[in-house]
Design a protein around this motif. Structure first.
Motif, short mmCIF file in Angstrom:
data_model
loop_
_atom_site.label_atom_id
_atom_site.label_comp_id
_atom_site.label_asym_id
_atom_site.label_seq_id
_atom_site.Cartn_x
_atom_site.Cartn_y
_atom_site.Cartn_z
N ALA A 31 0.80 -1.22 0.00
CA ALA A 31 0.00 0.00 0.00
C ALA A 31 0.83 1.28 0.00
O ALA A 31 0.28 2.36 -0.10
CB ALA A 31 -0.94 0.01 1.21
N ILE A 32 2.16 1.16 0.13
CA ILE A 32 3.03 2.33 0.11
C ILE A 32 3.95 2.21 -1.10
O ILE A 32 4.58 1.15 -1.28
CB ILE A 32 3.88 2.43 1.40
CG1 ILE A 32 2.99 2.40 2.65
CG2 ILE A 32 4.75 3.68 1.38
CD1 ILE A 32 2.07 3.59 2.79
N PRO A 33 4.05 3.23 -1.95
CA PRO A 33 4.94 3.15 -3.11
C PRO A 33 6.36 2.74 -2.68
O PRO A 33 6.88 3.24 -1.69
CB PRO A 33 4.91 4.57 -3.67
CG PRO A 33 3.59 5.12 -3.23
CD PRO A 33 3.34 4.52 -1.88
N VAL A 34 6.97 1.85 -3.45
CA VAL A 34 8.15 1.15 -2.96
C VAL A 34 9.35 2.08 -2.72
O VAL A 34 10.09 1.90 -1.74
CB VAL A 34 8.52 0.00 -3.92
CG1 VAL A 34 8.86 0.50 -5.31
CG2 VAL A 34 9.66 -0.81 -3.35
N ALA A 35 9.59 3.07 -3.58
CA ALA A 35 10.73 3.96 -3.36
C ALA A 35 10.55 4.75 -2.07
O ALA A 35 11.49 4.91 -1.28
CB ALA A 35 10.90 4.91 -4.55
N ALA A 36 9.34 5.23 -1.84
CA ALA A 36 9.05 5.96 -0.60
C ALA A 36 9.09 5.00 0.60
O ALA A 36 9.54 5.39 1.69
CB ALA A 36 7.68 6.62 -0.69
N LEU A 37 8.65 3.77 0.41
CA LEU A 37 8.69 2.79 1.49
C LEU A 37 10.13 2.53 1.93
O LEU A 37 10.42 2.45 3.13
CB LEU A 37 8.04 1.49 1.03
CG LEU A 37 8.08 0.31 2.00
CD1 LEU A 37 7.38 0.66 3.31
CD2 LEU A 37 7.45 -0.93 1.36
N GLY A 38 11.04 2.40 0.96
CA GLY A 38 12.44 2.18 1.29
C GLY A 38 13.03 3.33 2.10
O GLY A 38 13.70 3.11 3.12
N LEU A 39 12.77 4.55 1.66
CA LEU A 39 13.28 5.72 2.37
C LEU A 39 12.64 5.85 3.75
O LEU A 39 13.31 6.19 4.74
CB LEU A 39 13.02 6.98 1.55
CG LEU A 39 13.88 7.12 0.29
CD1 LEU A 39 13.36 8.25 -0.60
CD2 LEU A 39 15.35 7.38 0.66
N ASN A 40 11.33 5.60 3.83
CA ASN A 40 10.65 5.69 5.13
C ASN A 40 11.19 4.66 6.11
O ASN A 40 11.43 4.96 7.29
CB ASN A 40 9.14 5.47 4.95
CG ASN A 40 8.40 6.77 4.70
OD1 ASN A 40 8.99 7.73 4.25
ND2 ASN A 40 7.13 6.78 5.01
N GLN A 129 11.16 13.10 1.23
CA GLN A 129 10.64 11.78 0.87
C GLN A 129 9.12 11.75 0.96
O GLN A 129 8.46 10.98 0.26
CB GLN A 129 11.26 10.70 1.75
CG GLN A 129 10.87 10.71 3.20
CD GLN A 129 11.89 9.97 4.07
OE1 GLN A 129 13.11 10.12 3.92
NE2 GLN A 129 11.41 9.15 4.98
N ASN A 130 8.55 12.63 1.79
CA ASN A 130 7.10 12.76 1.87
C ASN A 130 6.54 13.30 0.56
O ASN A 130 5.49 12.85 0.07
CB ASN A 130 6.75 13.69 3.03
CG ASN A 130 5.42 13.34 3.66
OD1 ASN A 130 4.49 12.97 2.97
ND2 ASN A 130 5.34 13.48 4.97
N LEU A 131 7.23 14.29 -0.01
CA LEU A 131 6.79 14.83 -1.30
C LEU A 131 6.90 13.77 -2.38
O LEU A 131 6.02 13.63 -3.24
CB LEU A 131 7.63 16.06 -1.66
CG LEU A 131 7.29 16.74 -2.98
CD1 LEU A 131 5.83 17.20 -3.01
CD2 LEU A 131 8.23 17.94 -3.21
N LEU A 132 8.00 13.00 -2.34
CA LEU A 132 8.14 11.89 -3.28
C LEU A 132 6.98 10.91 -3.14
O LEU A 132 6.38 10.48 -4.13
CB LEU A 132 9.47 11.17 -3.02
CG LEU A 132 9.71 9.89 -3.83
CD1 LEU A 132 9.88 10.22 -5.30
CD2 LEU A 132 10.94 9.15 -3.30
N MET A 133 6.63 10.57 -1.90
CA MET A 133 5.53 9.65 -1.66
C MET A 133 4.21 10.20 -2.21
O MET A 133 3.41 9.47 -2.81
CB MET A 133 5.38 9.36 -0.17
CG MET A 133 4.31 8.33 0.16
SD MET A 133 3.98 8.12 1.93
CE MET A 133 5.51 7.39 2.46
N SER A 134 3.98 11.49 -2.01
CA SER A 134 2.74 12.10 -2.50
C SER A 134 2.60 11.94 -4.00
O SER A 134 1.53 11.59 -4.51
CB SER A 134 2.71 13.59 -2.12
OG SER A 134 2.70 13.76 -0.72
N GLY A 135 3.69 12.21 -4.72
CA GLY A 135 3.66 12.04 -6.17
C GLY A 135 3.52 10.59 -6.59
O GLY A 135 2.78 10.26 -7.52
N LEU A 136 4.21 9.70 -5.87
CA LEU A 136 4.17 8.28 -6.23
C LEU A 136 2.81 7.65 -5.93
O LEU A 136 2.43 6.68 -6.60
CB LEU A 136 5.28 7.53 -5.49
CG LEU A 136 6.70 7.82 -5.98
CD1 LEU A 136 7.71 7.07 -5.12
CD2 LEU A 136 6.87 7.46 -7.45
#
Length: 204
Positions: A31-40, A129-136
């Motif tokens: 449920a979380i985009p993978v690139a953002a998940l890795g950074l989070n 990384q939050n902004l990245l997640m929003s876009g992803l």
């Protein structure tokens, strides 16, 4: 007010992660985009460990809770993520890519610490990384052709969970960078909420 907003953010993100776990297993997806998940996951592993070492605060409690939740979300990615990829991506290639992503995410977080120091690194990395997640999230909605593996609750909780620290560190903390990035997060988050809202089944 700052403590209140910290708690609001912490609870909202906890709700987002909890529903991410629920949706991941229900839809056999992540449920979380993978690139953002890795950074989070890297961010939470680093700062949860630091919270234990330096003394537990309200934010530290949430860092630990988020880190534990992210372990489960990472598991949903490892269990179901292969099915989201083209058939030529073998299981070994998928796991190698996941490992590379994890190591890279950890390296990026440590570079932020080396460049900015612990406090600023935590804030700058978190918002970027939050902004990245929003876009992803929007990209995930488009790629999956709808809301599979996603939920309106995750979207709203993420928006609130980001808006509260934007006020704390951007407005009260007088940081144009954090305020600007936080506002951009809200714009993307509201677009994503709108997409999920329109996708909901209409009641007769």
């Amino acid at each position: 007010m700052i403590l209140f907003l910290t708690i609001v953010s912490g609870l909202a993100w906890t709700v987002a992660y909890a529903d991410g776990i629920r949706v991941g297993f229900k839809d056999r997806s992540y449920a979380i985009p993978v690139a953002a998940l890795g950074l989070n996951f890297a961010w939470e592993a680093i700062y949860a460990t630091r919270s234990v070492a330096t003394g537990i605060t309200a934010q530290g409690v949430f860092n630990i809770a988020w880190g534990l939740a992210d372990v489960v979300i990472v598991c949903t990615f490892l269990m179901f993520g292969r099915s989201e990829l083209p058939v030529w991506v073998t299981r070994r290639l998928f796991l190698s890519w996941a490992l590379l992503l994890g190591v890279t995410s950890l390296g990026v977080q440590l570079l932020f610490v080396a460049e900015f120091g612990w406090e600023d690194a935590a804030r700058y990395a978190a918002f970027l990384q939050n902004l990245l997640m929003s876009g992803l999230f929007i990209a995930m909605f488009v790629a999956r052709g709808g809301s599979r593996g996603q939920s309106l609750l995750i979207a709203v909780a993420k928006w609130i969970g980001t808006l509260a620290p934007t006020i704390v560190f951007g407005w009260y903390g007088n940081s144009p960078l954090i305020l600007g990035v936080g506002i951009l997060c809200s714009i993307f988050d509201l677009v994503y909420i709108g997409l999920l809202w329109r996708r909901q089944p209409q009641r007769p």
